[in-house]
Design a protein around this motif. Structure first.
Motif, mmCIF file in Angstrom:
data_model
loop_
_atom_site.group_PDB
_atom_site.id
_atom_site.type_symbol
_atom_site.label_atom_id
_atom_site.label_comp_id
_atom_site.label_asym_id
_atom_site.label_seq_id
_atom_site.Cartn_x
_atom_site.Cartn_y
_atom_site.Cartn_z
ATOM 1 N N THR A 89 -3.437 -22.220 19.028
ATOM 2 C CA THR A 89 -3.637 -21.010 18.232
ATOM 3 C C THR A 89 -4.200 -19.878 19.092
ATOM 4 O O THR A 89 -3.913 -18.708 18.833
ATOM 5 C CB THR A 89 -4.568 -21.270 17.029
ATOM 6 N N VAL A 140 2.917 -23.906 15.874
ATOM 7 C CA VAL A 140 1.688 -23.886 15.062
ATOM 8 C C VAL A 140 1.924 -24.638 13.756
ATOM 9 O O VAL A 140 1.107 -25.471 13.336
ATOM 10 C CB VAL A 140 1.224 -22.445 14.777
ATOM 11 N N LYS A 169 -0.026 -27.824 12.282
ATOM 12 C CA LYS A 169 -0.737 -27.695 11.008
ATOM 13 C C LYS A 169 -0.216 -28.734 9.991
ATOM 14 O O LYS A 169 -0.996 -29.256 9.192
ATOM 15 C CB LYS A 169 -0.574 -26.286 10.422
ATOM 16 N N GLY A 207 -3.462 -20.154 12.625
ATOM 17 C CA GLY A 207 -3.443 -21.410 11.879
ATOM 18 C C GLY A 207 -4.061 -21.344 10.498
ATOM 19 O O GLY A 207 -4.307 -22.383 9.876
#
Lengths: 489, 489
Positions: free
Chosen positions: A103, A129, A133, A400
């Motif tokens: 991030t 990302v 996540k 994020g």
């Protein structure tokens, strides 16, 4: 000492360190010499490492296993600590490190792509990302809904099922209200030029009018307004623009709402798990009710016009009614943070639906721009002209923050509920506002919401204050009544 | 990674945390809301606990035992770390905690006693502090001299034997010079009133003239001027008084000397043991040479008069010679921090002899006031009128800083040596100073002293810069030449 006492002493020290880390962030945005950025990254990194090590210390788990709560406050303390500790245990250390590294890189890539209006350059990093996540969400969800697991970080107890229902009720009515407001001729904006030093003096006055305790805080300038810190050191920032004094005024009142919440929490909870605002949504409810339901109300605008005239002289506005219309003008625009009360939640719903689809795997990062632009035109009635005005405008996804956006609208919904209850409790409110006397509504919010800090769950906090479960109806009724009167169509 | 690399990574993170703790101290003196004091004490305490735990971590000892130095820099790093670790190991944890608690209480007692000019009220607490400091010194000294063990904290390698010899040479000559200067009529002080905003603008200009890099620092106001931080974030404070602009001007130049030292250290040493000024004495040599040998020189005073006139208009001073005499006026006074170049070191020698006797057990706390007043009258030629102008004027002893005072005079002695060598190397110095051009002397100090940081031991740092062992003679010769010309008697 009991396990509970040991645990609380440990929490207290961790929280003190977190306050220091937060103040370092404040310093970075307000005071830090520009040449210190590289060194500051190492300093902040060292602080984060220390705090993370304390939060993941297995000793904390042992204390938690043994600790017994003697009363409601202790039960609430343990609930917060257990949630924090279990969350940290579920996410593998390697994944947390990988996310922090990614991030950091993605934020740089986002800033560069936004500067060049080039979504395609950002899409591959965003895809990375999202992949991490999703991995994190799977670790947290333990078989449950991925998006809900992320949402839990910002608004404990909230679920996408509840949000879906809430937003389904809001979207058609806000789209219709937006269409009605934009159908007629746009009202004029404020003209003239406004001394920035005078704006800051006015901002300080307004902060105190809204009950901000300057002996336990301070107001400075920063590029992006924010509030930071808890307890007896809650600092706010604002910004000034010579052409638009409302930016300074309403940024200040918004941040004062956040800061007053932190300042009003029961001092017995200081440096403990209950000593901070209970969720992003409840926090935003305080900033928004200060800013909008109070600060942009007709009676308060009448008083504010007098203050502006005394500070700036003639500002070229005929009367209080014209001033109220300028403060509450609805106009075309692409940027969420510059949006008016009517269109703001349409911005949030757009992001909420898209980020849910991204986390679910139903939307690929590569297809985000098209999806954004289609949805924007459907809800706002005009087309996005470039990526920096569209899906590249917010920093959140690059760092994020999936699951964060809906808390902005939750804050507005909660503010609507609180406003409804507060008006019922304070029949003289409009007369007070017309005198610039905010003591009654801010005392009501302190007593019914703010002082509890983290004692109750977010939803329960609002329910207790309002005597009813939170619901979008009061917000919608307030918006329709206010903006149909302003834009009769 | 080798043990050396592991150790250095650990040091780097500890140093980053120390920088954060230092910045918290800066914030407390400049920005902190006054209502935040209690919370701040907990925040600072938490930071100190974390840093202390890292410095006493047995892992550090294990790395030290295994670490091998590959070059001079590594050898110097290990020397600093080993000294720090061994010192911490020698002092029992209980004693360190007891000292921290006691000195916190003693500082409050001192402030109260000073406010009431009541030494008797402070004496018992001071006796307790001395008892614990003697205990600490015994643990550190391992059979050696108690006072030398304390001195080592502030000026590694220095001993009371060396100081005794140095001060024995200085005292009679300074007493004689003081008598000559005070024998005649006192020169007039500056009259008039000076805008404090204008003083701060002038202070900023002067800071840059002396080479302070504002992109890696900042200048604010505080009650007591100080410099704080290392590397790329070195901040200074100054103060203003409408009646005495010299307080602001020379406090600023003094702190700029400290700050420029920190800013000039080889960036490769940043956040490591070499990345800070090597000792209190060497640090003070930089602040004093900037302030006195450069800032109070006749040619620079001539330039400064022009700057003051352009900032403040007519300041009621006839010419450069009169201005130089005002800047360097010697006058009766009791307070060390307000003292002139002639009397300053007499203040230090008084404190040095008394604190040595206190630590040796040859002087009891209860007898300190009498001993102070007798010595003061002998060296200064006039009697102390009250305790706050005598032995209660400095905070140092109340907080346990025994062994610190002589580093002030060491700084002056080192500044004398450096000035002698610098003038030999820069024959055009006076012409530069007369133009307000400080680039050559500050470059000489950067190159010969400042960039080395902690690479060499303090005494070696000065010896290398001057090509000779440090000695009081150059300082005495400089003072006698300067003040005999000003006060021909």
């Amino acid at each position: 000492m009991s396990a509970y006492d040991d645990l609380m002493a440990h929490e207290r020290e961790t929280q003190a360190l977190s306050q220091v880390a937060g103040r370092l962030g404040w310093d970075q945005e307000t005071m830090m010499p520009r040449g210190a950025a590289h060194q500051r990254a190492e300093e902040s990194g060292a602080m984060q490492a220390v705090i993370h090590a304390r939060r993941t210390d297995p000793q904390r788990g042992e204390w938690l296993a043994e600790a017994r709560a003697a009363d409601d406050v202790a039960r609430a303390n343990l609930r917060h600590i257990r949630r924090d500790y279990e969350r940290l245990c579920r996410v593998p250390g390697d994944l947390a490190v990988a996310l922090a590294r990614l991030t950091s890189r993605a934020q740089g890539a986002w800033a560069e792509a936004r500067g060049r209006d080039d979504f395609a350059a950002f899409a591959p990093v965003l895809a990375e990302v999202i992949a991490l996540k999703r991995e994190e969400a799977a670790a947290l969800a333990e078989g449950g809904d991925l998006y809900d697991a992320l949402l839990e970080d910002y608004e404990p107890g909230m679920t996408s099922a509840l949000l879906d229902e809430m937003f389904a009720a809001m979207r058609p009515r806000l789209v219709a209200l937006r269409a009605q407001a934009l159908a007629g001729a746009a009202p004029p904006a404020l003209g003239g030029s406004y001394d920035e030093g005078a704006q800051m003096r006015l901002a300080r006055d307004l902060a105190e009018v809204f009950g901000y305790d300057m002996t336990r805080g301070r107001l400075d300038k920063a590029v992006h307004p924010f509030s930071s810190g808890s307890g007896d050191d809650v600092r706010i920032t604002t910004r000034t623009s010579t052409l638009d004094p409302f930016n300074c005024i309403y940024s200040t009142i918004h941040e004062v709402g956040h800061a007053c919440y932190e300042q009003a929490i029961n001092p017995e909870y200081a440096l403990g798990p209950l000593g901070q605002g209970v969720s992003m949504g409840v926090h935003e409810s305080q900033s928004r009710i200060y800013e909008n339901q109070l600060g942009r109300s007709a009676p308060f605008c009448g008083w504010l016009l007098g203050r502006m005239r005394s500070v700036f002289g003639d500002i070229g506005v005929a009367d209080a009614d014209a001033f109220y219309r300028i403060v509450n003008r609805v106009h075309r625009g692409y940027i969420r943070t510059e949006s008016d009360e009517v269109q703001y939640n349409l911005h949030i719903m757009l992001r909420y639906d898209l980020e849910r689809a991204l986390i679910a795997g139903d939307l690929l990062a590569a297809d985000l721009e098209t999806a954004w632009n289609d949805r924007f035109e459907a809800d706002f009635g005009y087309a996005v002209d470039r990526a920096s005005n569209g899906c590249l405008q917010d920093v959140h996804w690059s760092v994020g923050l999936f699951g964060y956006f809906p808390t902005y609208s939750l804050g507005n919904v909660y503010a609507g509920c609180l406003n409804h209850a507060m008006r019922a409790a304070l029949p003289g409110l409009d007369a007070d506002l017309a005198r610039g006397d905010l003591s009654a509504p801010t005392a009501w919010l302190r007593e019914n919401v703010q002082r509890h800090g983290g004692l109750y769950e977010p939803r329960e906090t609002i329910t207790r204050a309002c005597g009813a479960e939170p619901d979008a109806e009061p917000l919608l009724a307030y918006l329709e009544q206010k903006f149909r009167a302003l834009y009769p169509g």
